[in-house]
Enzyme design. Structure first.
Site, mmCIF file in Angstrom:
data_model
loop_
_atom_site.group_PDB
_atom_site.id
_atom_site.type_symbol
_atom_site.label_atom_id
_atom_site.label_comp_id
_atom_site.label_asym_id
_atom_site.label_seq_id
_atom_site.Cartn_x
_atom_site.Cartn_y
_atom_site.Cartn_z
ATOM 1 N N HIS A 116 40.417 40.454 44.839
ATOM 2 C CA HIS A 116 41.408 39.401 44.622
ATOM 3 C C HIS A 116 42.753 39.715 45.258
ATOM 4 O O HIS A 116 42.943 40.786 45.821
ATOM 5 C CB HIS A 116 41.559 39.116 43.116
ATOM 6 N N CYS A 124 39.484 46.521 39.766
ATOM 7 C CA CYS A 124 39.152 45.579 40.833
ATOM 8 C C CYS A 124 39.649 46.110 42.176
ATOM 9 O O CYS A 124 40.265 47.167 42.236
ATOM 10 C CB CYS A 124 39.783 44.220 40.559
#
Length: 221
Positions: A116, A124
């Site tokens: 992202h 992440c």
């Protein structure tokens, strides 16, 4: 729209390198040195389009094991259109598909592991917004043009023999050795190998090497 700035610049760059929007993609991530590679297929196997710096990922080399361990996963993942999130709180995102069949077999927990934007991360792979716009656009267009899913292979570092020797003392060395055939299959053939999980272990079921070589011979005749 979001892509209005990204699209023309990206299309120009694709064109200069002989690629086109909508061609199949393959994503490879290396925690060390912190790169995300986008490979694209013009028809003769995958070629590297671009290497993006990862802004930040959390944790250390080694797979994700538990929800909340702040680790980012390693292994072989796949992304379908349902996993793209244009409304992400982190600008744009796609879910890498953790836990996969292997992770489940190993009782690993956690979810919503994304690539992202916004450059901040808990488990992440965060990119700058400009970079995620490009990656997301290429992913979106490839899936829209008929690629059913694209593979995302996540490695601690390139799994060369030299690197595996260097990290031989790591508690994760056996796991990394189990990822090596999948890494090597792509390196050799530039085709994304088919990887299955048998008895809780990764197995490369097709190297597609011969086929790829045959196709190249046809193309160059």
């Amino acid at each position: 729209s979001l892509m209005s700035k990204t699209r023309p610049k990206l299309q120009q760059e694709l064109q200069e390198k002989g690629f086109a929007v909508g061609q199949p993609i393959f994503v490879r991530i290396f925690k060390i040195p912190g790169n995300l590679e986008v490979w694209m297929n013009k028809g003769r196997g995958f070629e590297l389009f671009k290497t993006y710096r990862i802004c930040t990922y959390s944790g250390f080399p080694g797979p994700k094991v538990n929800e909340g361990d702040w680790q980012a996963p390693e292994g072989f993942y796949a992304v379908t259109a349902e996993q793209l999130n244009p409304k992400s709180g982190y600008h744009l995102a796609f879910d890498v598909g953790y836990p996969n069949e292997y992770d489940v077999a190993k009782h690993r927990t956690g979810s919503l592991i994304m690539v992202h934007g916004d450059c901040q991360s808990v488990g992440c792979f965060a990119m700058t917004n400009g970079r995620i716009e490009e990656i997301y656009f290429l992913a979106h267009e490839a899936l829209a043009k008929g690629q059913e899913q694209f593979s995302v292979h996540i490695f601690p570092f390139p799994l060369t023999q030299r690197n595996l020797q260097k990290f031989a003392a790591s508690p994760w060395i056996k796991f990394w050795q189990s990822l090596e055939p999948g890494f090597a299959a792509f390196e050799q053939s530039k085709q994304v190998p088919e990887i299955a999980v048998h008895n809780g272990e990764y197995v490369v079921t097709s190297k597609v090497g011969k086929l790829a070589m045959h196709r190249t011979a046809e193309a160059t005749r």
